[in-house]
Design an enzyme around this catalytic site. Structure first.
Site, PDB file in Angstrom:
ATOM      1  N   ASP A 165     -19.068 -22.773  16.889  1.00  0.00           N
ATOM      2  CA  ASP A 165     -18.077 -22.896  15.810  1.00  0.00           C
ATOM      3  C   ASP A 165     -17.911 -24.342  15.316  1.00  0.00           C
ATOM      4  O   ASP A 165     -17.165 -24.601  14.366  1.00  0.00           O
ATOM      5  CB  ASP A 165     -16.736 -22.245  16.179  1.00  0.00           C
ATOM      6  CG  ASP A 165     -15.928 -22.999  17.238  1.00  0.00           C
ATOM      7  OD1 ASP A 165     -16.055 -24.229  17.358  1.00  0.00           O
ATOM      8  OD2 ASP A 165     -15.135 -22.325  17.935  1.00  0.00           O
ATOM      9  N   ASP A 173     -20.426 -25.691  21.132  1.00  0.00           N
ATOM     10  CA  ASP A 173     -19.738 -24.496  20.641  1.00  0.00           C
ATOM     11  C   ASP A 173     -20.269 -24.228  19.231  1.00  0.00           C
ATOM     12  O   ASP A 173     -20.202 -25.118  18.362  1.00  0.00           O
ATOM     13  CB  ASP A 173     -18.228 -24.778  20.623  1.00  0.00           C
ATOM     14  CG  ASP A 173     -17.389 -23.564  20.257  1.00  0.00           C
ATOM     15  OD1 ASP A 173     -17.863 -22.731  19.453  1.00  0.00           O
ATOM     16  OD2 ASP A 173     -16.248 -23.482  20.750  1.00  0.00           O
ATOM     17  N   GLU A 196     -20.011 -19.194  22.399  1.00  0.00           N
ATOM     18  CA  GLU A 196     -19.175 -18.616  21.342  1.00  0.00           C
ATOM     19  C   GLU A 196     -19.959 -17.936  20.216  1.00  0.00           C
ATOM     20  O   GLU A 196     -19.391 -17.691  19.140  1.00  0.00           O
ATOM     21  CB  GLU A 196     -18.191 -19.651  20.776  1.00  0.00           C
ATOM     22  CG  GLU A 196     -17.211 -20.236  21.810  1.00  0.00           C
ATOM     23  CD  GLU A 196     -16.079 -19.289  22.227  1.00  0.00           C
ATOM     24  OE1 GLU A 196     -15.919 -18.210  21.598  1.00  0.00           O
ATOM     25  OE2 GLU A 196     -15.361 -19.624  23.202  1.00  0.00           O
ATOM     26  N   ASP A 244     -10.582 -27.879  23.123  1.00  0.00           N
ATOM     27  CA  ASP A 244     -10.567 -27.073  24.356  1.00  0.00           C
ATOM     28  C   ASP A 244     -10.028 -27.864  25.540  1.00  0.00           C
ATOM     29  O   ASP A 244     -10.517 -27.753  26.664  1.00  0.00           O
ATOM     30  CB  ASP A 244     -11.974 -26.522  24.657  1.00  0.00           C
ATOM     31  CG  ASP A 244     -12.467 -25.576  23.568  1.00  0.00           C
ATOM     32  OD1 ASP A 244     -11.647 -25.136  22.735  1.00  0.00           O
ATOM     33  OD2 ASP A 244     -13.688 -25.282  23.540  1.00  0.00           O
ATOM     34  N   HIS A 275     -10.595 -20.226  27.009  1.00  0.00           N
ATOM     35  CA  HIS A 275     -11.649 -20.949  26.287  1.00  0.00           C
ATOM     36  C   HIS A 275     -11.096 -22.137  25.496  1.00  0.00           C
ATOM     37  O   HIS A 275     -11.874 -22.956  25.019  1.00  0.00           O
ATOM     38  CB  HIS A 275     -12.495 -20.005  25.405  1.00  0.00           C
ATOM     39  CG  HIS A 275     -11.839 -19.596  24.120  1.00  0.00           C
ATOM     40  ND1 HIS A 275     -12.566 -19.157  23.023  1.00  0.00           N
ATOM     41  CD2 HIS A 275     -10.536 -19.544  23.747  1.00  0.00           C
ATOM     42  CE1 HIS A 275     -11.729 -18.860  22.041  1.00  0.00           C
ATOM     43  NE2 HIS A 275     -10.506 -19.073  22.449  1.00  0.00           N
ATOM     44  N   HIS A 335     -16.289 -20.251  25.736  1.00  0.00           N
ATOM     45  CA  HIS A 335     -16.374 -21.643  26.167  1.00  0.00           C
ATOM     46  C   HIS A 335     -15.637 -21.931  27.472  1.00  0.00           C
ATOM     47  O   HIS A 335     -15.763 -23.027  28.019  1.00  0.00           O
ATOM     48  CB  HIS A 335     -15.878 -22.570  25.044  1.00  0.00           C
ATOM     49  CG  HIS A 335     -16.662 -23.837  24.943  1.00  0.00           C
ATOM     50  ND1 HIS A 335     -16.605 -24.666  23.851  1.00  0.00           N
ATOM     51  CD2 HIS A 335     -17.526 -24.438  25.806  1.00  0.00           C
ATOM     52  CE1 HIS A 335     -17.405 -25.716  24.050  1.00  0.00           C
ATOM     53  NE2 HIS A 335     -17.964 -25.599  25.233  1.00  0.00           N
ATOM     54  N   ASP A 343     -17.784 -29.270  18.856  1.00  0.00           N
ATOM     55  CA  ASP A 343     -16.853 -28.150  18.742  1.00  0.00           C
ATOM     56  C   ASP A 343     -15.881 -28.414  17.589  1.00  0.00           C
ATOM     57  O   ASP A 343     -15.547 -29.566  17.299  1.00  0.00           O
ATOM     58  CB  ASP A 343     -16.060 -28.061  20.072  1.00  0.00           C
ATOM     59  CG  ASP A 343     -15.462 -26.688  20.329  1.00  0.00           C
ATOM     60  OD1 ASP A 343     -15.059 -26.023  19.366  1.00  0.00           O
ATOM     61  OD2 ASP A 343     -15.388 -26.305  21.508  1.00  0.00           O
ATOM     62  N   HIS A 401     -12.986 -27.331  18.058  1.00  0.00           N
ATOM     63  CA  HIS A 401     -11.780 -27.418  18.897  1.00  0.00           C
ATOM     64  C   HIS A 401     -12.018 -28.376  20.058  1.00  0.00           C
ATOM     65  O   HIS A 401     -13.164 -28.585  20.455  1.00  0.00           O
ATOM     66  CB  HIS A 401     -11.451 -26.030  19.463  1.00  0.00           C
ATOM     67  CG  HIS A 401     -11.468 -24.932  18.443  1.00  0.00           C
ATOM     68  ND1 HIS A 401     -12.594 -24.178  18.186  1.00  0.00           N
ATOM     69  CD2 HIS A 401     -10.508 -24.485  17.607  1.00  0.00           C
ATOM     70  CE1 HIS A 401     -12.326 -23.304  17.231  1.00  0.00           C
ATOM     71  NE2 HIS A 401     -11.069 -23.471  16.844  1.00  0.00           N
TER      72      HIS A 401
END
Ligand SMILES: NC(=[NH2+])NCCC[C@H](N)C(=O)O
Ligand SMILES: [Mn+2]
Ligand SMILES: [Mn+2]
Length: 368
Positions: free
Chosen positions: A281, A279, A324, A175, A188, A148, A171, A173
């Site tokens: 994830d 992302d 990712e 980031d 990332h 990312h 995401d 996260h």
């Protein structure tokens, strides 16, 4: 303002009203209705063609923004799942620009905990130029990652062509660590911090990053799917008032309300290009386990596709990152294929794939 494509283009009421004409209507109102219907149908046809986008695909097999091997294989796996052919079958004109070639920059000393800054900076510069070219060519840009950290170049290059863009960041996260708040030093986990004007003074000078100038304001980004934030990230999001729908909000409001509010936040002052940075994830590890930093409690498969469908419905998608996907992190072949196929479905849904089905406008029922 709610962005509702159907209402926006006047198909719903107009086209459907005529299906059940009532006997009580006067002839003049019937003429009105017929007129309206033709407008409705004409508009409906324009909308269908609005969904056909020229698309430019850029492979970005970059893995130096984190430490796990395998994420550079993402573009290859996604292409082998026949992404280009499937987008073509949806009626889009697709140009695949192939993969960018990234090289490690020699003498790339770490800066504190921040690893390989020159290599990450130079890869992102390359990607920024590529995305800018795709946008200048009038295509919706699809970047296949890669980790990312690539969003730095992707969003920067996109903004060079479309300065008024906004970002939907899907995401687990945020980031948004700065190099100084990052607990891991991995790029990332930091891309958003380099892009935000409000954080400019918090970013130290980093070798390889001199070309980047912040191109986004805190009001221009919305997060969806968050569930693993570092303390510095939580502080930044609260203090800058960044709109964020964590998984708690997804649970509380439902994904329908979340998308409505996300689009309202970004588009209430008018239409503008959307950069969707997705992302993999964000999606629950039961669906997309083959990724470097999985976090349980993510979006269901249905929610993940719904996000993409709603972005498509705005008609404003201008660039998309899918990042990712790390085939080496799947424990079995099924884990890998489930992750890759979720990534493919996100892209297809961004470009008009509908779970309700679809038929071409010239479709004819076969006569017996
Ligand atoms: N794109 C990602 N998967 N990012 C994970 C980031 C994890 C952690 N917050 C970090 O900064 O290192
Ligand atoms: Mn993530
Ligand atoms: Mn991410």
């Amino acid at each position: 303002m709610q962005v509702n494509l159907a209402a926006d283009h006047g198909i719903s009421e107009n086209a459907y009203a005529t299906v059940s004409p009532t006997a009580t209507r006067s002839s003049s109102s019937r003429i009105m209705l017929v007129k309206k219907t033709f407008t409705g149908i004409r508009r409906a046809l324009t909308i269908q063609s609005r969904f056909y986008h020229p698309i430019g695909i850029v492979g970005a097999p970059f893995a130096r923004g984190q430490r796990k091997d395998g994420v550079e294989k993402g573009p290859d796996y996604i292409r082998r799942a026949r992404l280009v052919a499937k987008l073509g079958a949806q009626g889009h004109q697709v140009k695949d620009y192939g993969d960018l070639k990234f090289e490690d920059v020699p003498n790339d000393e770490p800066l504190g905990r921040v690893k390989m800054p020159k290599t990450v900076g130079s890869a992102n510069k390359q990607l920024a130029d590529a995305v800018k070219t795709v946008k200048k060519n009038g295509q919706t840009c699809v970047v296949l990652g890669g980790d990312h950290s690539l969003a730095i170049g992707s969003i920067y290059g996109h903004a060079a062509a479309r300065p008024d863009l906004c970002v939907v960041w899907v995401d687990a996260h945020a980031d948004i660590n700065t190099p100084l708040t990052s607990p891991t030093g991995n790029f990332h986990g930091q891309p958003v911090s380099y892009l935000l004007r409000e954080l400019h003074s918090k970013i130290p000078v980093i070798p390889g990053f001199s070309w980047i100038k912040p191109c986004l304001s805190a009001q221009d980004i919305v997060y969806i799917g968050l569930r693993d934030l570092d303390p510095g990230e939580h502080y930044i999001i609260k203090h800058l008032g960044i709109k964020a729908f964590s998984m708690t909000e997804v649970d509380r409001l439902g994904i329908g309300r979340v998308m409505e509010e996300a689009c309202d936040h970004l588009l209430s002052k008018g239409k503008r290009p959307i950069h969707l940075s997705y992302d993999i994830d964000a999606i629950d590890p039961s669906v997309s386990p083959a990724t470097g930093t999985p976090v349980k409690g993510g979006l269901t498969y249905r929610e993940s596709v719904y996000v993409a469908e709603e972005i498509c419905r705005t008609g404003l998608l201008s660039a998309l990152d899918v990042v990712e996907v790390n085939p080496d992190r799947g424990k079995t072949e099924e884990e890998v294929s489930s992750t890759v196929s979720a990534a493919v479905d996100v892209v297809l849904s961004c470009f008009g794939q509908l779970r309700e089905g679809f038929h071409p406008s010239n479709y004819q029922l076969p006569e017996p």
